[in-house]
Design a protein around this motif. Structure first.
Motif, PDB file in Angstrom:
ATOM      1  N   LEU A  27       0.807  -1.204  -0.097  1.00 55.01           N
ATOM      2  CA  LEU A  27       0.060  -0.125   0.078  1.00 55.01           C
ATOM      3  C   LEU A  27       0.825   1.192   0.318  1.00 55.01           C
ATOM      4  O   LEU A  27       0.590   2.169  -0.882  1.00 55.01           O
ATOM      5  CB  LEU A  27      -0.881   0.026   1.214  1.00 55.01           C
ATOM      6  CG  LEU A  27      -1.981   1.035   1.144  1.00 55.01           C
ATOM      7  CD1 LEU A  27      -2.693   1.453   0.338  1.00 55.01           C
ATOM      8  CD2 LEU A  27      -2.311   1.071   2.742  1.00 55.01           C
ATOM      9  N   LYS A  28       2.056   1.319   0.780  1.00 51.14           N
ATOM     10  CA  LYS A  28       2.886   2.200   1.033  1.00 51.14           C
ATOM     11  C   LYS A  28       3.660   2.477  -0.576  1.00 51.14           C
ATOM     12  O   LYS A  28       3.547   3.877  -1.128  1.00 51.14           O
ATOM     13  CB  LYS A  28       3.813   2.066   1.960  1.00 51.14           C
ATOM     14  CG  LYS A  28       4.757   3.337   2.169  1.00 51.14           C
ATOM     15  CD  LYS A  28       5.726   3.061   3.275  1.00 51.14           C
ATOM     16  CE  LYS A  28       6.753   4.147   3.511  1.00 51.14           C
ATOM     17  NZ  LYS A  28       7.019   5.225   2.300  1.00 51.14           N
ATOM     18  N   GLY A  29       3.839   1.518  -1.032  1.00 48.28           N
ATOM     19  CA  GLY A  29       4.698   1.513  -2.489  1.00 48.28           C
ATOM     20  C   GLY A  29       3.717   2.212  -3.315  1.00 48.28           C
ATOM     21  O   GLY A  29       4.080   2.926  -4.261  1.00 48.28           O
ATOM     22  N   VAL A  30       2.520   1.732  -3.585  1.00 47.66           N
ATOM     23  CA  VAL A  30       1.354   2.017  -4.441  1.00 47.66           C
ATOM     24  C   VAL A  30       1.115   3.428  -4.317  1.00 47.66           C
ATOM     25  O   VAL A  30       1.023   4.351  -5.323  1.00 47.66           O
ATOM     26  CB  VAL A  30       0.193   1.320  -4.200  1.00 47.66           C
ATOM     27  CG1 VAL A  30      -0.863   1.870  -5.105  1.00 47.66           C
ATOM     28  CG2 VAL A  30       0.299  -0.260  -4.789  1.00 47.66           C
ATOM     29  N   ARG A  31       0.930   3.995  -3.070  1.00 51.80           N
ATOM     30  CA  ARG A  31       0.657   5.378  -2.543  1.00 51.80           C
ATOM     31  C   ARG A  31       1.972   6.634  -3.178  1.00 51.80           C
ATOM     32  O   ARG A  31       1.780   7.292  -3.784  1.00 51.80           O
ATOM     33  CB  ARG A  31       0.460   5.753  -1.239  1.00 51.80           C
ATOM     34  CG  ARG A  31      -0.944   5.581  -0.757  1.00 51.80           C
ATOM     35  CD  ARG A  31      -1.461   6.454   0.320  1.00 51.80           C
ATOM     36  NE  ARG A  31      -0.399   7.460   0.640  1.00 51.80           N
ATOM     37  CZ  ARG A  31      -0.241   7.689   2.101  1.00 51.80           C
ATOM     38  NH1 ARG A  31      -0.805   6.998   3.023  1.00 51.80           N
ATOM     39  NH2 ARG A  31       0.519   8.688   2.356  1.00 51.80           N
ATOM     40  N   ASP A  32       3.241   5.885  -2.945  1.00 52.20           N
ATOM     41  CA  ASP A  32       4.141   6.656  -3.384  1.00 52.20           C
ATOM     42  C   ASP A  32       4.282   6.717  -5.018  1.00 52.20           C
ATOM     43  O   ASP A  32       4.580   7.764  -5.677  1.00 52.20           O
ATOM     44  CB  ASP A  32       5.501   5.912  -3.173  1.00 52.20           C
ATOM     45  CG  ASP A  32       5.936   5.973  -1.492  1.00 52.20           C
ATOM     46  OD1 ASP A  32       5.393   6.924  -0.988  1.00 52.20           O
ATOM     47  OD2 ASP A  32       6.861   5.213  -1.099  1.00 52.20           O
ATOM     48  N   ILE A  33       3.908   5.662  -5.642  1.00 51.90           N
ATOM     49  CA  ILE A  33       3.935   5.785  -7.260  1.00 51.90           C
ATOM     50  C   ILE A  33       2.659   6.863  -7.345  1.00 51.90           C
ATOM     51  O   ILE A  33       2.938   7.581  -8.440  1.00 51.90           O
ATOM     52  CB  ILE A  33       3.512   4.293  -7.676  1.00 51.90           C
ATOM     53  CG1 ILE A  33       4.804   3.368  -7.557  1.00 51.90           C
ATOM     54  CG2 ILE A  33       3.286   4.686  -9.209  1.00 51.90           C
ATOM     55  CD1 ILE A  33       4.451   1.834  -7.907  1.00 51.90           C
ATOM     56  N   LEU A  34       1.525   6.752  -6.888  1.00 50.74           N
ATOM     57  CA  LEU A  34       0.403   7.530  -7.204  1.00 50.74           C
ATOM     58  C   LEU A  34       0.738   8.967  -6.874  1.00 50.74           C
ATOM     59  O   LEU A  34       0.657   9.892  -7.713  1.00 50.74           O
ATOM     60  CB  LEU A  34      -0.752   7.392  -6.407  1.00 50.74           C
ATOM     61  CG  LEU A  34      -2.092   8.023  -6.564  1.00 50.74           C
ATOM     62  CD1 LEU A  34      -2.577   8.005  -7.975  1.00 50.74           C
ATOM     63  CD2 LEU A  34      -3.128   7.838  -5.813  1.00 50.74           C
ATOM     64  N   GLU A  35       1.546   9.385  -5.963  1.00 55.82           N
ATOM     65  CA  GLU A  35       1.897  10.568  -5.611  1.00 55.82           C
ATOM     66  C   GLU A  35       3.032  11.177  -6.523  1.00 55.82           C
ATOM     67  O   GLU A  35       2.991  12.309  -6.954  1.00 55.82           O
ATOM     68  CB  GLU A  35       2.393  10.843  -4.123  1.00 55.82           C
ATOM     69  CG  GLU A  35       1.225  10.629  -2.870  1.00 55.82           C
ATOM     70  CD  GLU A  35       1.736  10.400  -1.465  1.00 55.82           C
ATOM     71  OE1 GLU A  35       3.012  10.521  -1.429  1.00 55.82           O
ATOM     72  OE2 GLU A  35       0.715  10.474  -0.604  1.00 55.82           O
ATOM     73  N   SER A  36       3.933  10.375  -6.800  1.00 58.38           N
ATOM     74  CA  SER A  36       4.870  10.808  -7.889  1.00 58.38           C
ATOM     75  C   SER A  36       4.370  10.988  -9.142  1.00 58.38           C
ATOM     76  O   SER A  36       4.660  11.913  -9.750  1.00 58.38           O
ATOM     77  CB  SER A  36       6.172   9.732  -7.859  1.00 58.38           C
ATOM     78  OG  SER A  36       5.701   8.575  -8.875  1.00 58.38           O
ATOM     79  N   LYS A  37       3.447  10.282  -9.752  1.00 61.00           N
ATOM     80  CA  LYS A  37       2.846  10.546 -10.877  1.00 61.00           C
ATOM     81  C   LYS A  37       1.758  11.949 -10.925  1.00 61.00           C
ATOM     82  O   LYS A  37       1.780  12.569 -11.889  1.00 61.00           O
ATOM     83  CB  LYS A  37       1.769   9.229 -11.253  1.00 61.00           C
ATOM     84  CG  LYS A  37       2.532   8.180 -11.571  1.00 61.00           C
ATOM     85  CD  LYS A  37       3.590   7.809 -12.566  1.00 61.00           C
ATOM     86  CE  LYS A  37       4.258   6.777 -12.638  1.00 61.00           C
ATOM     87  NZ  LYS A  37       5.261   6.836 -13.653  1.00 61.00           N
ATOM     88  N   ALA A  38       1.275  12.026  -9.945  1.00 57.61           N
ATOM     89  CA  ALA A  38       0.459  13.319  -9.629  1.00 57.61           C
ATOM     90  C   ALA A  38       1.221  14.375  -9.757  1.00 57.61           C
ATOM     91  O   ALA A  38       1.172  15.443 -10.415  1.00 57.61           O
ATOM     92  CB  ALA A  38      -0.335  13.214  -8.271  1.00 57.61           C
ATOM     93  N   VAL A  39       2.718  14.425  -9.073  1.00 58.18           N
ATOM     94  CA  VAL A  39       3.464  15.692  -8.981  1.00 58.18           C
ATOM     95  C   VAL A  39       4.022  15.828 -10.330  1.00 58.18           C
ATOM     96  O   VAL A  39       4.116  16.935 -10.927  1.00 58.18           O
ATOM     97  CB  VAL A  39       4.584  15.222  -7.906  1.00 58.18           C
ATOM     98  CG1 VAL A  39       5.683  16.251  -8.296  1.00 58.18           C
ATOM     99  CG2 VAL A  39       4.144  15.322  -6.649  1.00 58.18           C
TER     100      VAL A  39
END
Length: 164
Positions: free
Chosen positions: A59-71
């Protein structure tokens, strides 16, 4: 007599860019070696994103990916308001992330008070989820924008409808 100049302060995000960021995150999760077999689901509704995955670590890895794509797509991380991690069916983990848009009434009052204290000639008005700021001088309006950009507010601000 000089004409009134004004602009609006809003807190919005580009919904299409968010859809693109979520789509890119889904694709990366499906192809990344450590996340490939986790059967991770990222679903979006109008004002939430739900991540359903195998464990807290993924979950932490997926959130990191989502946040990096959003930025990368120019979205502020302040639009994401993550909820608690909760247990889902079959020993999986789910997290609901609320999407913040608009300026809350108490925050709008605090912003207008800050503007009035610093610049008494500027007139801020709360209009729903936006704030209209008007003054006779463009320089004062630009100073207000600079003041608000310096502050670390809980929502991202955009300055639109600049009229002179």
């Amino acid at each position: 007599m000089a004409a009134e100049c004004s602009f609006d302060i809003v807190s919005e995000y580009d919904e299409q860019e968010l859809v693109n960021a979520i789509d890119q995150a889904r694709r990366e999760v499906q192809t990344r070696f450590d996340l490939k077999d986790t059967k991770t689901e990222i679903t979006q509704t109008k004002d939430t994103i739900v991540i359903n995955t195998e464990s807290t670590l993924t979950l932490k890895g997926v959130r990191d990916i989502l946040e990096s794509k959003a930025v990368r797509r120019g979205l502020s991380l302040k639009i994401f308001k993550p909820g608690k991690e909760e247990d889902a069916a079959s020993g999986r983990v789910r997290q609901v992330i609320e999407l913040q848009q608009g300026i809350a009434q108490d925050l709008a009052k605090s912003i207008t008070k800050t503007i009035r204290d610093k610049y008494p000639k500027v007139k801020p008005q709360i209009q729903g989820e936006a704030i209209r700021v008007s003054a006779k001088s463009r320089d004062e309006l630009q100073a207000v924008i600079a003041l608000l950009k310096e502050k670390d507010l809980p929502v991202p601000l955009q300055f639109i409808n600049y009229r002179s």
